[in-house]
Design an enzyme around this catalytic site. Structure first.
Site, PDB file in Angstrom:
ATOM      1  N   ALA A 132      14.649  38.339 -16.616  1.00 14.57           N
ATOM      2  CA  ALA A 132      13.814  37.331 -15.944  1.00 14.57           C
ATOM      3  C   ALA A 132      15.044  36.425 -15.154  1.00 14.57           C
ATOM      4  O   ALA A 132      15.205  36.021 -14.154  1.00 14.57           O
ATOM      5  CB  ALA A 132      12.953  36.683 -16.381  1.00 14.57           C
ATOM      6  N   PHE A 135      16.807  37.959 -12.469  1.00 14.18           N
ATOM      7  CA  PHE A 135      15.833  38.043 -11.267  1.00 14.18           C
ATOM      8  C   PHE A 135      15.997  36.844 -10.681  1.00 14.18           C
ATOM      9  O   PHE A 135      16.292  36.704  -9.414  1.00 14.18           O
ATOM     10  CB  PHE A 135      14.581  38.408 -11.852  1.00 14.18           C
ATOM     11  CG  PHE A 135      13.473  38.271 -10.868  1.00 14.18           C
ATOM     12  CD1 PHE A 135      13.233  39.279  -9.849  1.00 14.18           C
ATOM     13  CD2 PHE A 135      12.687  37.030 -10.731  1.00 14.18           C
ATOM     14  CE1 PHE A 135      12.213  39.189  -8.899  1.00 14.18           C
ATOM     15  CE2 PHE A 135      11.671  36.865  -9.731  1.00 14.18           C
ATOM     16  CZ  PHE A 135      11.343  38.036  -8.851  1.00 14.18           C
ATOM     17  N   TYR A 136      16.202  35.531 -11.225  1.00 17.32           N
ATOM     18  CA  TYR A 136      16.012  34.167 -10.637  1.00 17.32           C
ATOM     19  C   TYR A 136      17.401  34.281  -9.942  1.00 17.32           C
ATOM     20  O   TYR A 136      17.427  33.686  -8.856  1.00 17.32           O
ATOM     21  CB  TYR A 136      15.645  33.159 -11.465  1.00 17.32           C
ATOM     22  CG  TYR A 136      13.890  33.509 -11.597  1.00 17.32           C
ATOM     23  CD1 TYR A 136      12.913  33.191 -10.831  1.00 17.32           C
ATOM     24  CD2 TYR A 136      13.616  33.854 -13.049  1.00 17.32           C
ATOM     25  CE1 TYR A 136      11.702  33.227 -11.032  1.00 17.32           C
ATOM     26  CE2 TYR A 136      12.108  33.799 -13.243  1.00 17.32           C
ATOM     27  CZ  TYR A 136      11.178  33.573 -12.356  1.00 17.32           C
ATOM     28  OH  TYR A 136      10.052  33.775 -12.326  1.00 17.32           O
ATOM     29  N   ILE A 137      18.334  34.454 -10.768  1.00 19.31           N
ATOM     30  CA  ILE A 137      19.721  34.418 -10.197  1.00 19.31           C
ATOM     31  C   ILE A 137      19.725  35.161  -8.945  1.00 19.31           C
ATOM     32  O   ILE A 137      20.369  34.625  -7.892  1.00 19.31           O
ATOM     33  CB  ILE A 137      20.705  34.672 -11.219  1.00 19.31           C
ATOM     34  CG1 ILE A 137      20.806  33.836 -12.388  1.00 19.31           C
ATOM     35  CG2 ILE A 137      22.107  34.777 -10.358  1.00 19.31           C
ATOM     36  CD1 ILE A 137      21.496  32.450 -12.093  1.00 19.31           C
ATOM     37  N   PHE A 141      18.425  30.917  -7.579  1.00 21.67           N
ATOM     38  CA  PHE A 141      18.209  29.848  -8.337  1.00 21.67           C
ATOM     39  C   PHE A 141      19.653  29.699  -9.204  1.00 21.67           C
ATOM     40  O   PHE A 141      20.420  30.700  -9.252  1.00 21.67           O
ATOM     41  CB  PHE A 141      17.382  30.325  -9.480  1.00 21.67           C
ATOM     42  CG  PHE A 141      15.918  29.779  -8.999  1.00 21.67           C
ATOM     43  CD1 PHE A 141      15.244  28.796  -9.481  1.00 21.67           C
ATOM     44  CD2 PHE A 141      15.191  30.754  -8.318  1.00 21.67           C
ATOM     45  CE1 PHE A 141      13.774  28.727  -9.018  1.00 21.67           C
ATOM     46  CE2 PHE A 141      13.995  30.686  -7.787  1.00 21.67           C
ATOM     47  CZ  PHE A 141      13.354  29.488  -8.117  1.00 21.67           C
TER      48      PHE A 141
END
Length: 164
Positions: A132, A135-137, A141
């Site tokens: 996760a 995924f956000y990186i 993010f």
């Protein structure tokens, strides 16, 4: 977007939701409606014939400036208004098709619209695991070193989502 999100209601079927992350599945099935009733989080779902196939939960949040990297915290008040993306999960039947990014975009679009009425500077995510986190990186993010917390400026999200 492939699906239209709507507020979670009692008429939605959640018992068969399977994201391959038991804690995310159990939270949807056992706590999402209570959280909604208490107004501590709002859950939005993608559904297919009433069966939930994706969801996210958002809530108001505050970030303590001193917990941010200096470059992000500088110039902000001691407590910075934010929106917490508390949960985001896609049924495993839809995984691997790029729909996780579409679900995230749906959540971020909703957050940007909400912040036109109630101010917030960042979106905050506490990644459940390394997958996760990555995924956000991948979706812009920035991580807070030494934690699984990630943030992104709402102004950057709004710019990315703006039609060209």
């Amino acid at each position: 977007m492939p699906f239209i999100s709507e507020a979670l209601g009692e008429h939605h079927e959640t018992s068969q939701f399977d994201s391959s992350k038991p804690s995310l599945d159990a939270w949807l099935q056992q706590h999402a409606l209570t959280t909604e009733a208490r107004r501590t989080g709002r859950t939005f779902v993608w559904q297919n014939q009433g069966r939930v196939i994706g969801y996210y939960t958002i809530a108001a949040h505050l970030i303590v400036r001193d917990e941010l990297p200096r470059a992000l915290g500088r110039g902000n008040p001691g407590q910075i208004p934010a929106v917490l993306l508390a949960r985001l999960a896609l049924d495993k039947s839809l995984q691997g098709r790029g729909l996780g990014g579409a679900l995230l975009a749906d959540a971020l679009d909703r957050i940007v619209i909400a912040t036109q009425t109630v101010a917030a500077r960042f979106v905050v995510v506490d990644a459940i695991d390394e997958v996760a986190h990555a995924f956000y990186i991948h979706h812009g993010f920035r991580d807070i070193p030494g934690t699984m917390r990630l943030i992104q400026k709402i102004s950057d999200i709004a710019a990315a989502l703006a039609p060209e």
